[in-house]
Scaffold this active site. Sequence first.
Site, PDB file in Angstrom:
ATOM      1  N   SER A  16      -5.111 -12.791  22.592  1.00 16.24           N
ATOM      2  CA  SER A  16      -5.526 -13.980  21.848  1.00 16.24           C
ATOM      3  C   SER A  16      -6.895 -14.442  22.349  1.00 16.24           C
ATOM      4  CB  SER A  16      -4.502 -15.107  22.018  1.00 16.24           C
ATOM      5  OG  SER A  16      -4.403 -15.469  23.384  1.00 16.24           O
ATOM      6  N   LYS A  17      -7.442 -15.466  21.712  1.00 19.90           N
ATOM      7  CA  LYS A  17      -8.719 -16.028  22.134  1.00 19.90           C
ATOM      8  C   LYS A  17      -8.824 -17.447  21.589  1.00 19.90           C
ATOM      9  CE  LYS A  17     -12.231 -14.658  24.620  1.00 19.90           C
ATOM     10  NZ  LYS A  17     -12.062 -13.916  25.880  1.00 19.90           N
ATOM     11  N   ALA A  18      -9.590 -18.278  22.248  1.00 18.06           N
ATOM     12  CA  ALA A  18      -9.859 -19.628  21.763  1.00 18.06           C
ATOM     13  C   ALA A  18     -11.349 -19.911  21.933  1.00 18.06           C
ATOM     14  CB  ALA A  18      -9.038 -20.658  22.541  1.00 18.06           C
TER      15      ALA A  18
END
Length: 273
Positions: free
Chosen positions: A44-46
């Site tokens: 994932s990434k933000a």
Amino acid sequence: GGMRLVTPPTPEQFALESARQFDECYGLSYAQQLKNKDIPEGGSKAVCLMNTATLSNDVKNIVMRKSVKAMTDSILDLIVETEETSQKIVDLYGKSEVLYLGPDEQVIPDDINWVVSRAAQRGYSIPPAFMSSKPKAGINHKVYGVTSEGVNVFLDSALRNSLKIDPKKQSFTIKLTGGPDGDVAGNELKILHREYGENAIVVGIADHSGCAEDPEGLNWVELLRLVDEELCISHFDKTKLSPSGNVYLTDSDEGVKKRNTMHNRLQSDAFVP
């Protein structure tokens, strides 16, 4: 994947980043998913984009810290079940979700401590796990170069098996995207110098601030200074370049273009993105 803070240096660059923020976050998370395909958590990434171009450094720092807090509360609103939030959330999954963050660009230890403390205040089931790389618990990614050590194993194998280069005995050229002040690129530079010394010839580095290029190799003493002082590539001392080298900053359209195309323009034996 980690939470990164993006602070474009000009209003024009902010507009460009705004237009591509979702695509960047999706692309980064997809890459993380491929990299982490063998562990249950997946990838994932933000990305937290802030308009700080006209702010002083002190005010910019305040905005960055407040943005981390606002983003943290927004995520906790979605995953911590309370009477107040449950009435306003559309839950198509129907099950409680366990999410957690990692630190990425421009996230500092104080942010990490606050995020974990806030998760506990908000009633998250396992607050210490809400963010990794805590200063007083677990393994600090940046201090121990956890990710970079793994990256270099793959690089070493590719050099030996695909290019038939023994990096311990032969020189090779390499380009990187990621700054000397960052976790992965900064530690990778230290590992390259530790393992291969002058055999590792870094011809280009690009990060959020610009890029430094030198076909004869960027000066190792200067690169390691930037790593030790946690400075981005825009601080590279131009007097340490060969006559063919240059440093381009993202404070101009030309600099942005050079930074964004470095990975395609420069020829090298290896590329660590």
